[in-house]
Design an enzyme around this catalytic site. Structure first.
Site, mmCIF file in Angstrom:
data_model
loop_
_atom_site.group_PDB
_atom_site.id
_atom_site.type_symbol
_atom_site.label_atom_id
_atom_site.label_comp_id
_atom_site.label_asym_id
_atom_site.label_seq_id
_atom_site.Cartn_x
_atom_site.Cartn_y
_atom_site.Cartn_z
ATOM 1 C CE1 TYR A 187 87.181 5.897 12.443
ATOM 2 C CE2 TYR A 187 86.703 4.686 10.327
ATOM 3 C CZ TYR A 187 87.539 5.046 11.349
ATOM 4 O OH TYR A 187 88.868 4.725 11.103
ATOM 5 C CG HIS B 169 83.241 7.563 6.384
ATOM 6 N ND1 HIS B 169 82.939 6.056 6.692
ATOM 7 C CD2 HIS B 169 84.596 7.513 6.120
ATOM 8 C CE1 HIS B 169 83.859 5.373 6.951
ATOM 9 N NE2 HIS B 169 85.013 6.167 6.787
ATOM 10 C CG HIS C 160 85.530 1.777 6.480
ATOM 11 N ND1 HIS C 160 86.229 2.474 6.124
ATOM 12 C CD2 HIS C 160 84.717 0.853 5.935
ATOM 13 C CE1 HIS C 160 86.313 2.133 4.779
ATOM 14 N NE2 HIS C 160 85.328 1.271 4.764
HETATM 15 C C1 LIG Z 1 95.718 4.832 4.049
HETATM 16 C C2 LIG Z 1 94.334 4.506 3.875
HETATM 17 C C3 LIG Z 1 93.452 5.429 4.410
HETATM 18 C C4 LIG Z 1 92.290 5.465 4.387
HETATM 19 N N1 LIG Z 1 91.282 6.259 4.808
HETATM 20 C C5 LIG Z 1 89.971 6.233 4.390
HETATM 21 C C6 LIG Z 1 89.236 7.416 4.778
HETATM 22 O O1 LIG Z 1 89.662 8.405 4.917
HETATM 23 N N2 LIG Z 1 87.879 7.296 4.498
HETATM 24 C C7 LIG Z 1 87.352 6.113 3.842
HETATM 25 O O2 LIG Z 1 86.066 6.136 3.973
HETATM 26 N N3 LIG Z 1 88.182 4.825 3.770
HETATM 27 C C8 LIG Z 1 89.535 5.184 4.035
HETATM 28 N N4 LIG Z 1 90.274 4.165 3.586
HETATM 29 C C9 LIG Z 1 89.833 2.861 2.849
HETATM 30 C C10 LIG Z 1 89.539 3.065 1.140
HETATM 31 O O3 LIG Z 1 89.099 4.045 0.913
HETATM 32 C C11 LIG Z 1 89.500 1.797 0.456
HETATM 33 O O4 LIG Z 1 88.326 1.367 0.810
HETATM 34 C C12 LIG Z 1 90.630 0.642 0.865
HETATM 35 O O5 LIG Z 1 91.775 1.151 0.727
HETATM 36 C C13 LIG Z 1 90.222 -0.507 0.194
HETATM 37 O O6 LIG Z 1 90.625 -0.355 -1.412
HETATM 38 P P1 LIG Z 1 91.876 -0.950 -1.822
HETATM 39 O O7 LIG Z 1 91.688 -2.389 -1.612
HETATM 40 O O8 LIG Z 1 91.920 -0.493 -3.504
HETATM 41 O O9 LIG Z 1 93.023 -0.242 -1.218
HETATM 42 C C14 LIG Z 1 91.643 4.314 3.686
HETATM 43 C C15 LIG Z 1 92.607 3.328 3.137
HETATM 44 C C16 LIG Z 1 93.892 3.420 3.193
HETATM 45 C C17 LIG Z 1 94.692 2.562 2.571
#
Ligand SMILES: Cc1cc2nc3c(=O)[nH]c(=O)nc-3n(C[C@H](O)[C@H](O)[C@H](O)COP(=O)(O)O)c2cc1C
Length: 397
Positions: free
Chosen positions: A175, A170, A173
């Site tokens: 991190y 990762h 975002h």
């Molecule tokens: C509740 C939640 C937790 C997330 N946790 C992570 C994570 O642990 N690692 C990560 O790379 N992205 C995380 N994301 C981002 C998602 O992997 C994804 O990129 C994001 O939801 C956008 O996709 P979507 O528009 O289809 O929801 C998280 C998103 C949500 C909604």
């Protein structure tokens, strides 16, 4: 041939075959118990795998280092959690999907409370900065860098030994690994800092190379990166196509097999003034990488994740069919290989089966309040200050 067939053909990554192009991206959910996947999480991921997805990427999980976590709901890969991880892997495999574990470290985004026992371990990051003028924790010294590199390697080896099909680093975002990539959070004047992305990417690339050396040639390694940060939606790490090109080459040389390019909206053109005005950051990445690329961001939803989760703006439209037709077209043209469907997987564990069977009218819309129990502490634990800052810097779109 059906218009969506390009999304239902298998894909090979090194020796691994995915049954289709749909991925459940990592989503931290608050289902961990003392850092280990709980029974609820095992069952949850099993259901998603049974729902037809090709690859499940397990949520952000810290290597075994005290600077990497601060609460029992945050995943860890260490001796105590390995048996539970094995259950996740076996459950997903039993339903025909493949599984990666996402290796993550919060860096300066660690939110340990002042009197928590873990607070005696410092919060570590490249330069001890959340943003240019927001100091927090301290800059990593050479022994921190060595320790953490070794912890990543150990975690990747553990994942491999348990039977995971790959790991994802990762670096998105905002991190730790992304804090190295971003010029605002990496102000180092040693060999891990610099004015170019390639210079700032040196430490992440070294970690990747160390993992590759340990796991051997065949174990797939994915890299997730993004332009946006949780603290600044408008941030960029790659300022131009050339800078992105150099970064992709560096990471390929270090041992990356797949790029997971995270966006708030998958279709957003990255450099509209360029000779490819409609290309997304994923499309650009694919043009530079002789390796599979995954795109993510608001697939099947008309509201992006931050507005949805932090500002309580729920989607009111499910353009699933339109988005998937567009993504199938891009896959056909070789612009992307994989699609990451996040929130719509929370709302529909069988999203892929519904799509395959043309049951679009049965696809439920993701709504924050309806699915709050499935979001758990991931959202509840967001520190308001971080979110406010992000809002301040939110891109107007
Ligand atoms: C509740 C939640 C937790 C997330 N946790 C992570 C994570 O642990 N690692 C990560 O790379 N992205 C995380 N994301 C981002 C998602 O992997 C994804 O990129 C994001 O939801 C956008 O996709 P979507 O528009 O289809 O929801 C998280 C998103 C949500 C909604």
């Amino acid at each position: 041939m059906g218009a969506l067939d390009p999304l239902f053909t298998p894909l090979q990554i090194r020796g691994l075959t995915l049954r289709n192009r749909f991925v459940m991206p990592a989503m931290q959910r608050g289902f961990m118990e003392d850092g280990a996947p709980s029974k609820r999480m095992v069952e949850y991921l099993r259901r998603c795998a049974a729902g037809g997805v090709g690859l499940v990427i397990c949520e952000s999980t810290s290597p075994d280092h005290p600077s990497g976590y601060w609460a029992p709901v945050i995943g860890r890969l260490d001796a105590g959690t390995l048996p539970a991880w094995k259950q996740v892997i076996d459950a997903v495999h039993a339903e025909g999907a493949k599984v990666f574990i996402q290796l993550w470290h919060p860096g300066v985004m660690r939110k340990v409370a002042e009197h928590h026992p873990l607070a005696r371990f410092p919060t570590l990051s490249p330069s001890g900065l959340i943003q240019a003028n927001r100091p927090h924790g301290r800059a990593m010294n050479p022994s921190d860098l060595d320790e953490l590199r070794n912890a990543y390697v150990r975690a990747a080896l553990d994942a491999q030994e348990l039977g995971a099909d790959g790991v994802e680093i990762h670096a998105a975002h905002g991190y730790l690994m992304d804090q190295f990539l971003w010029s605002e959070t990496n102000r180092r004047d040693d060999r891990y800092g610099g004015t170019t992305l390639a210079q700032r990417a040196r430490y992440p690339a070294e970690v990747v190379a160390a993992i590759r050396a340990a796991v051997g040639a065949d174990f797939p390694l994915s890299l997730r990166f993004s332009q946006f940060k949780e603290v600044d939606y408008g941030a960029t790490v790659a300022g131009s196509p050339d800078e992105l090109h150099e970064f992709v080459q560096l990471m390929r040389a270090a041992g990356i097999d797949m790029f997971n390019v995270s966006s708030r909206r998958y279709a957003k053109p990255e450099w509209p003034e360029s000779h490819h005005p409609d290309w997304s950051i994923a499309d650009w990445t694919r043009s530079f990488a002789d390796a599979p690329v995954m795109t993510t961001g608001s697939i099947g939803l008309n509201v992006e994740m931050f507005a949805n989760l932090f500002d309580d703006k729920d989607p009111d439209e499910t353009p699933v069919e339109r988005d998937l037709l567009e993504l199938a077209r891009r896959a056909q043209q070789g612009r992307i290989d994989l699609v990451g469907v996040g929130r719509m997987h929370i709302a529909n564990h069988d999203f892929v089966n519904k799509v395959r069977e043309g049951r679009f009218s049965e696809i439920a819309l993701f709504r924050k309040q309806v699915h709050l129990a499935d979001l758990g502490e991931a959202i509840a634990s967001e520190e308001p200050g971080f979110v406010e800052q992000a809002r301040k810097n939110a891109a107007p779109d």
